[in-house]
Design an enzyme around this catalytic site. Structure first.
Site, PDB file in Angstrom:
ATOM      1  CD  GLU A 183      -2.795  -1.197   2.424  1.00  0.00           C
ATOM      2  OE1 GLU A 183      -3.633  -0.287   2.577  1.00  0.00           O
ATOM      3  OE2 GLU A 183      -2.642  -2.127   3.236  1.00  0.00           O
ATOM      4  CB  SER A 213      -5.752  -0.909   0.085  1.00  0.00           C
ATOM      5  OG  SER A 213      -5.409   0.208   0.872  1.00  0.00           O
ATOM      6  CE1 TYR A 267      -7.095   4.300  -1.144  1.00  0.00           C
ATOM      7  CE2 TYR A 267      -6.808   1.996  -1.739  1.00  0.00           C
ATOM      8  CZ  TYR A 267      -6.966   2.986  -0.777  1.00  0.00           C
ATOM      9  OH  TYR A 267      -7.002   2.634   0.544  1.00  0.00           O
ATOM     10  NE  ARG A 324     -12.955   2.756   6.251  1.00  0.00           N
ATOM     11  CZ  ARG A 324     -11.885   2.424   5.511  1.00  0.00           C
ATOM     12  NH1 ARG A 324     -10.926   3.292   5.303  1.00  0.00           N
ATOM     13  NH2 ARG A 324     -11.806   1.220   4.981  1.00  0.00           N
ATOM     14  CG  ASP A 328     -14.634  -0.799   6.130  1.00  0.00           C
ATOM     15  OD1 ASP A 328     -14.816   0.406   6.380  1.00  0.00           O
ATOM     16  OD2 ASP A 328     -13.610  -1.240   5.584  1.00  0.00           O
ATOM     17  CD  GLU A 345     -11.066  -4.697   6.152  1.00  0.00           C
ATOM     18  OE1 GLU A 345      -9.877  -4.554   6.455  1.00  0.00           O
ATOM     19  OE2 GLU A 345     -11.449  -5.012   5.005  1.00  0.00           O
ATOM     20  CG  ASN A 403      -7.955   1.087   7.692  1.00  0.00           C
ATOM     21  OD1 ASN A 403      -6.963   1.512   8.267  1.00  0.00           O
ATOM     22  ND2 ASN A 403      -8.053   1.026   6.380  1.00  0.00           N
ATOM     23  N   GLY A 437      -7.024   5.715   5.168  1.00  0.00           N
ATOM     24  CA  GLY A 437      -6.503   6.637   4.175  1.00  0.00           C
ATOM     25  C   GLY A 437      -6.864   8.082   4.476  1.00  0.00           C
TER      26      GLY A 437
END
Length: 309
Positions: A31, A157, A223, A262, A264, A277, A279, A283
Site C-alpha cells: 500500500e 486496501s 483509489y 474506521r 466497515d 473489518e 482499519n 486513508g
C-alpha cells in the site's frame, strides 16, 4: 485587535506544544502508493497549521532517526506500519504516535483474529473459514455457500480480495492470494450494500454508504476510479444508523483500538448488518472516507488532522 492578537499567540503556543512532528509515510508495503498520498495530505495540513512537521519515509531514512522527533503521525498503510510493528518500535523509543497501540493494531490487521474475537463476543460478522491448499472447494461451499470472498488475512486496501463463483476461480485466486499472505480466509458473501463508520477520539462520525460501479469495493474502486459514489447521509433510518454506529464503536473498542480508525460493515436485503473489518490507519487521500465523514459534520481536513494529532 488585542483579543485577536492574544488568540493568535495562544494558537501559536498550542502549535509549538506539539514540538517536531514526523509524518511517517511510504514504507515498503503493498500500500506504499496510497500511503504516500495520505502522508503528503497530512504533511501539508500540518504545515498550514503552523506545526513543525517533516515527511519521513522509512524506506529511505534510517528509522533510528525517528528518536529526534517529539511526535509521529502514522500515515503508513499495510504491513510495517499498520500491523503493530511500527507502534511497538515507537513505544520502545518513547516517541508518541497517533492511532492504536501495537497489540490492537496487530489484531485489527489480522482479519482472522478480528473475526474470531468478534464471534466470541457475539459481534455480528459474516461466516468465515481459514483455508489451506488442503481445503476443498466442496468443503467451502458446504460451510460458507456460494459466492464467497477470498482474502489475505493480513492486507488492507482490498489487496488480494476476489469474489469467487466457481471452483476454477477459487483455485486461481488461492494461488494468487497465498503468495500475498500464507494466512488465507474465505468469507460468506453478503448480498447488500457496503457502509463505513469513521471513529475519532471515542466518537463515531456519520455513516457513509459506498456504491462502486465495480462488482465490489476493490482497490480500483477505492483509489483509481472516479465513479464510485459516497453517500452521506447514508440513507439508513436515523435511529438505526445511530445504533449501528454505536455497535461499530464497540467493535472497535473490543480489540483495544483507540485514537482513530474506521469500521466497515455490510447490510443485507433484510437490513441485518455485519461488521467486516477495522482499519487502524485509514486513508487520508482525496478519496478517503474519514475526512469525508468529518466534513459532513463540519470538521475540515486540517481540523481533523489536528484532532488526531
Amino acid at each position: 485587535a488585542r483579543k485577536r492578537s492574544q488568540n493568535f499567540r495562544g494558537f501559536s503556543k498550542l502549535m509549538d506544544d506539539f514540538g517536531k512532528v514526523a509524518v511517517l509515510m511510504g514504507g515498503d508495503s503493498n500500500e506504499r502508493a496510497v500511503s504516500l498520498l495520505s502522508g503528503d495530505a497530512v504533511f501539508h495540513a500540518l504545515n498550514r497549521l503552523g506545526i513543525n512537521a517533516e515527511a519521513f519515509d522509512p524506506s529511505f531514512r534510517n528509522i533510528e532517526d525517528i528518536k529526534s522527533y517529539d511526535r509521529v503521525f502514522i500515515a503508513l498503510h499495510g504491513r510495517g506500519g499498520e500491523d503493530g510493528s511500527m507502534q511497538a518500535f515507537l513505544k520502545s523509543k518513547n516517541v508518541a504516535y497517533t492511532g492504536s497501540d501495537s497489540l490492537s493494531s496487530a489484531i485489527a490487521m489480522d482479519k482472522l483474529k478480528t473475526k474470531l474475537l468478534w464471534r466470541a463476543l457475539n459481534i455480528a460478522t459474516p461466516d468465515f473459514l481459514q483455508v489451506t491448499e488442503k481445503t476443498s472447494y466442496a468443503d467451502i461451499i458446504n460451510l460458507i455457500g456460494s459466492p464467497f470472498f477470498i482474502k489475505p488475512s493480513n492486507e488492507g486496501s482490498s489487496i488480494g480480495i476476489d469474489k469467487i463463483k466457481n471452483e476454477q476461480q477459487y483455485n486461481e485466486a488461492f494461488l494468487k492470494t497465498s503468495k500475498i499472505d500464507p494466512n488465507v480466509i474465505v468469507e460468506k458473501f453478503v448480498d447488500g450494500e457496503e457502509f463505513t463508520v469513521g471513529i475519532v477520539n471515542g466518537k463515531f462520525l456519520p455513516v457513509i454508504k459506498i456504491k462502486p460501479t465495480n462488482e465490489f469495493y476493490d482497490y480500483e474502486a477505492k483509489y483509481l476510479k472516479d465513479d464510485t459514489q459516497y453517500i452521506c447521509p447514508s440513507g439508513i433510518e436515523k435511529n438505526k444508523e445511530a445504533l449501528i454506529a454505536q455497535e461499530a464503536l464497540e467493535a472497535f473498542n473490543s480489540i483495544g483500538c483507540s485514537s482513530w480508525g474506521r469500521v466497515d460493515f455490510m447490510m443485507d436485503k433484510k437490513n441485518d448488518h455485519y461488521f467486516i473489518e477495522v482499519n487502524t490507519s485509514p486513508g487520508m487521500t482525496s478519496h478517503s472516507l474519514v475526512p469525508m465523514a468529518a466534513k459532513e459534520m463540519g470538521t475540515d481536513f486540517d481540523q481533523l488532522v489536528l484532532e488526531i494529532l
